[in-house]
Design a protein around this motif. Structure first.
Motif, PDB file in Angstrom:
ATOM      1  N   ASP A  41       0.835  -1.210   0.000  1.00  0.00           N
ATOM      2  CA  ASP A  41       0.000   0.000   0.000  1.00  0.00           C
ATOM      3  C   ASP A  41       0.864   1.253   0.000  1.00  0.00           C
ATOM      4  OD1 ASP A  41      -2.358  -1.366  -0.069  1.00  0.00           O
ATOM      5  OD2 ASP A  41      -2.934  -0.923   2.001  1.00  0.00           O
ATOM      6  N   THR A  42       0.288   2.378  -0.412  1.00  0.00           N
ATOM      7  CA  THR A  42       1.002   3.652  -0.488  1.00  0.00           C
ATOM      8  C   THR A  42       0.377   4.655   0.467  1.00  0.00           C
ATOM      9  OG1 THR A  42       1.568   3.262  -2.796  1.00  0.00           O
ATOM     10  CG2 THR A  42       1.693   5.527  -2.022  1.00  0.00           C
ATOM     11  N   LEU A  43       1.216   5.361   1.217  1.00  0.00           N
ATOM     12  CA  LEU A  43       0.785   6.417   2.122  1.00  0.00           C
ATOM     13  C   LEU A  43       1.344   7.730   1.599  1.00  0.00           C
ATOM     14  CD1 LEU A  43      -0.450   7.396   4.817  1.00  0.00           C
ATOM     15  CD2 LEU A  43       1.738   6.898   5.874  1.00  0.00           C
ATOM     16  N   ARG A  44       0.449   8.664   1.223  1.00  0.00           N
ATOM     17  CA  ARG A  44       0.866   9.991   0.753  1.00  0.00           C
ATOM     18  C   ARG A  44       0.762  10.962   1.914  1.00  0.00           C
ATOM     19  NH1 ARG A  44       1.489  10.751  -4.557  1.00  0.00           N
ATOM     20  NH2 ARG A  44       0.786   9.087  -5.910  1.00  0.00           N
ATOM     21  N   LEU A  45       1.858  11.663   2.204  1.00  0.00           N
ATOM     22  CA  LEU A  45       1.897  12.582   3.330  1.00  0.00           C
ATOM     23  C   LEU A  45       1.470  13.983   2.905  1.00  0.00           C
ATOM     24  CD1 LEU A  45       5.296  11.516   4.916  1.00  0.00           C
ATOM     25  CD2 LEU A  45       3.014  10.763   5.538  1.00  0.00           C
ATOM     26  N   ASP A  46       0.640  14.640   3.727  1.00  0.00           N
ATOM     27  CA  ASP A  46       0.268  16.038   3.512  1.00  0.00           C
ATOM     28  C   ASP A  46       1.293  16.951   4.170  1.00  0.00           C
ATOM     29  OD1 ASP A  46      -2.044  15.408   2.152  1.00  0.00           O
ATOM     30  OD2 ASP A  46      -3.266  15.389   3.966  1.00  0.00           O
ATOM     31  N   ILE A  47       1.822  16.517   5.298  1.00  0.00           N
ATOM     32  CA  ILE A  47       2.825  17.280   6.041  1.00  0.00           C
ATOM     33  C   ILE A  47       3.952  16.328   6.393  1.00  0.00           C
ATOM     34  CG2 ILE A  47       3.277  18.561   8.157  1.00  0.00           C
ATOM     35  CD1 ILE A  47       0.360  19.392   8.169  1.00  0.00           C
ATOM     36  N   ASP A  48       5.168  16.751   6.154  1.00  0.00           N
ATOM     37  CA  ASP A  48       6.336  15.954   6.515  1.00  0.00           C
ATOM     38  C   ASP A  48       7.445  16.891   7.002  1.00  0.00           C
ATOM     39  OD1 ASP A  48       7.420  17.105   4.246  1.00  0.00           O
ATOM     40  OD2 ASP A  48       7.352  15.301   3.051  1.00  0.00           O
ATOM     41  N   PRO A  49       8.586  16.378   7.429  1.00  0.00           N
ATOM     42  CA  PRO A  49       9.659  17.244   7.944  1.00  0.00           C
ATOM     43  C   PRO A  49      10.155  18.293   6.946  1.00  0.00           C
ATOM     44  CG  PRO A  49      10.065  14.994   8.576  1.00  0.00           C
ATOM     45  CD  PRO A  49       8.886  14.968   7.648  1.00  0.00           C
ATOM     46  N   LYS A  50       9.924  18.098   5.652  1.00  0.00           N
ATOM     47  CA  LYS A  50      10.371  19.076   4.653  1.00  0.00           C
ATOM     48  C   LYS A  50       9.391  20.232   4.513  1.00  0.00           C
ATOM     49  CE  LYS A  50      12.901  15.656   2.049  1.00  0.00           C
ATOM     50  NZ  LYS A  50      13.025  14.930   0.808  1.00  0.00           N
ATOM     51  N   SER A  51       8.147  20.073   5.014  1.00  0.00           N
ATOM     52  CA  SER A  51       7.155  21.135   4.859  1.00  0.00           C
ATOM     53  C   SER A  51       6.557  21.608   6.182  1.00  0.00           C
ATOM     54  CB  SER A  51       6.017  20.657   3.949  1.00  0.00           C
ATOM     55  OG  SER A  51       5.313  19.595   4.556  1.00  0.00           O
ATOM     56  N   HIS A  52       6.868  20.965   7.294  1.00  0.00           N
ATOM     57  CA  HIS A  52       6.276  21.332   8.579  1.00  0.00           C
ATOM     58  C   HIS A  52       7.022  22.516   9.191  1.00  0.00           C
ATOM     59  CE1 HIS A  52       4.870  21.063  12.702  1.00  0.00           C
ATOM     60  NE2 HIS A  52       3.875  20.331  12.233  1.00  0.00           N
ATOM     61  N   PRO A  53       6.293  23.523   9.704  1.00  0.00           N
ATOM     62  CA  PRO A  53       6.929  24.728  10.259  1.00  0.00           C
ATOM     63  C   PRO A  53       7.872  24.448  11.424  1.00  0.00           C
ATOM     64  CG  PRO A  53       4.552  25.025  10.124  1.00  0.00           C
ATOM     65  CD  PRO A  53       4.840  23.627   9.709  1.00  0.00           C
ATOM     66  N   ALA A  54       7.666  23.367  12.149  1.00  0.00           N
ATOM     67  CA  ALA A  54       8.552  23.055  13.271  1.00  0.00           C
ATOM     68  C   ALA A  54       9.973  22.773  12.799  1.00  0.00           C
ATOM     69  CB  ALA A  54       8.013  21.849  14.044  1.00  0.00           C
ATOM     70  N   TRP A  55      10.136  22.237  11.589  1.00  0.00           N
ATOM     71  CA  TRP A  55      11.463  21.943  11.064  1.00  0.00           C
ATOM     72  C   TRP A  55      11.950  22.987  10.071  1.00  0.00           C
ATOM     73  CZ3 TRP A  55       8.019  17.845  11.871  1.00  0.00           C
ATOM     74  CH2 TRP A  55       8.418  16.934  12.835  1.00  0.00           C
ATOM     75  N   THR A  56      11.029  23.666   9.372  1.00  0.00           N
ATOM     76  CA  THR A  56      11.457  24.624   8.348  1.00  0.00           C
ATOM     77  C   THR A  56      11.609  26.032   8.900  1.00  0.00           C
ATOM     78  OG1 THR A  56       9.185  25.115   7.681  1.00  0.00           O
ATOM     79  CG2 THR A  56      10.308  23.335   6.506  1.00  0.00           C
ATOM     80  N   GLY A  57      10.867  26.368   9.969  1.00  0.00           N
ATOM     81  CA  GLY A  57      10.928  27.704  10.538  1.00  0.00           C
ATOM     82  C   GLY A  57      10.060  28.707   9.798  1.00  0.00           C
ATOM     83  N   GLN A  58       9.281  28.264   8.818  1.00  0.00           N
ATOM     84  CA  GLN A  58       8.405  29.144   8.044  1.00  0.00           C
ATOM     85  C   GLN A  58       6.962  28.752   8.297  1.00  0.00           C
ATOM     86  OE1 GLN A  58       9.533  28.440   4.037  1.00  0.00           O
ATOM     87  NE2 GLN A  58      11.435  29.570   4.171  1.00  0.00           N
ATOM     88  N   GLN A  59       6.106  29.752   8.485  1.00  0.00           N
ATOM     89  CA  GLN A  59       4.688  29.478   8.657  1.00  0.00           C
ATOM     90  C   GLN A  59       4.036  29.342   7.291  1.00  0.00           C
ATOM     91  OE1 GLN A  59       2.869  28.818  11.268  1.00  0.00           O
ATOM     92  NE2 GLN A  59       4.558  29.059  12.689  1.00  0.00           N
ATOM     93  N   ARG A  60       3.196  28.334   7.150  1.00  0.00           N
ATOM     94  CA  ARG A  60       2.484  28.101   5.905  1.00  0.00           C
ATOM     95  C   ARG A  60       1.070  27.670   6.251  1.00  0.00           C
ATOM     96  NH1 ARG A  60       4.949  23.761   1.894  1.00  0.00           N
ATOM     97  NH2 ARG A  60       2.878  22.909   1.853  1.00  0.00           N
ATOM     98  N   ILE A  61       0.085  28.290   5.656  1.00  0.00           N
ATOM     99  CA  ILE A  61      -1.298  27.916   5.924  1.00  0.00           C
ATOM    100  C   ILE A  61      -1.724  26.884   4.887  1.00  0.00           C
ATOM    101  CG2 ILE A  61      -3.675  28.718   5.975  1.00  0.00           C
ATOM    102  CD1 ILE A  61      -2.651  31.411   6.924  1.00  0.00           C
ATOM    103  N   MET A  62      -2.106  25.718   5.376  1.00  0.00           N
ATOM    104  CA  MET A  62      -2.596  24.660   4.495  1.00  0.00           C
ATOM    105  C   MET A  62      -4.076  24.469   4.790  1.00  0.00           C
ATOM    106  SD  MET A  62       0.489  21.920   4.633  1.00  0.00           S
ATOM    107  CE  MET A  62      -0.203  20.960   3.330  1.00  0.00           C
ATOM    108  N   ASP A  63      -4.926  24.833   3.854  1.00  0.00           N
ATOM    109  CA  ASP A  63      -6.365  24.729   4.048  1.00  0.00           C
ATOM    110  C   ASP A  63      -6.848  23.405   3.479  1.00  0.00           C
ATOM    111  OD1 ASP A  63      -8.977  25.216   4.591  1.00  0.00           O
ATOM    112  OD2 ASP A  63      -9.226  26.809   3.125  1.00  0.00           O
ATOM    113  N   THR A  64      -6.862  22.376   4.313  1.00  0.00           N
ATOM    114  CA  THR A  64      -7.351  21.084   3.856  1.00  0.00           C
ATOM    115  C   THR A  64      -8.824  20.965   4.194  1.00  0.00           C
ATOM    116  OG1 THR A  64      -6.684  20.086   5.939  1.00  0.00           O
ATOM    117  CG2 THR A  64      -5.112  19.957   4.122  1.00  0.00           C
ATOM    118  N   GLY A  65      -9.635  20.840   3.202  1.00  0.00           N
ATOM    119  CA  GLY A  65     -11.064  20.684   3.394  1.00  0.00           C
ATOM    120  C   GLY A  65     -11.808  21.973   3.658  1.00  0.00           C
ATOM    121  N   GLY A  66     -11.212  23.136   3.405  1.00  0.00           N
ATOM    122  CA  GLY A  66     -11.902  24.405   3.560  1.00  0.00           C
ATOM    123  C   GLY A  66     -12.118  24.835   4.998  1.00  0.00           C
ATOM    124  N   GLN A  67     -11.355  24.303   5.936  1.00  0.00           N
ATOM    125  CA  GLN A  67     -11.550  24.625   7.346  1.00  0.00           C
ATOM    126  C   GLN A  67     -11.242  26.085   7.659  1.00  0.00           C
ATOM    127  OE1 GLN A  67     -12.858  22.570   9.749  1.00  0.00           O
ATOM    128  NE2 GLN A  67     -13.321  21.348   7.945  1.00  0.00           N
TER     129      GLN A  67
END
Length: 75
Positions: A33-59
């Motif tokens: 099976d395949t697991l596709r990540l929405d957030i990982d260490p390359k895109s998460h603000p805790a590791w990158t130091g940059q804030q990014r708003i990801m609107d998943t599902g229109g929340q």
């Protein structure tokens, strides 16, 4: 140790946000099976130091619509 109480431990494919893929062992799903990540260490603000708003599902849009009038004083 009791037999037949442990979940099946098999190889799955992980696809990160930038498209890189690797194999790991997990109890998730079935073998291969395949697991596709929405957030990982390359895109998460805790590791990158940059804030990014990801609107998943229109929340975020739903929140802004619900609380749009708060803080606005009408005099």
């Amino acid at each position: 140790m009791k037999s037949n109480i442990h979940p099946d431990y098999h190889e799955i494919n992980i696809i990160m946000t930038d498209g890189t893929a690797f194999k790991t062992r997990s109890c998730m799903g079935k073998a291969g099976d395949t697991l596709r990540l929405d957030i990982d260490p390359k895109s998460h603000p805790a590791w990158t130091g940059q804030q990014r708003i990801m609107d998943t599902g229109g929340q975020i849009a739903k929140f802004n619509k619900k609380f749009a009038g708060i803080g606005i004083r009408k005099e």
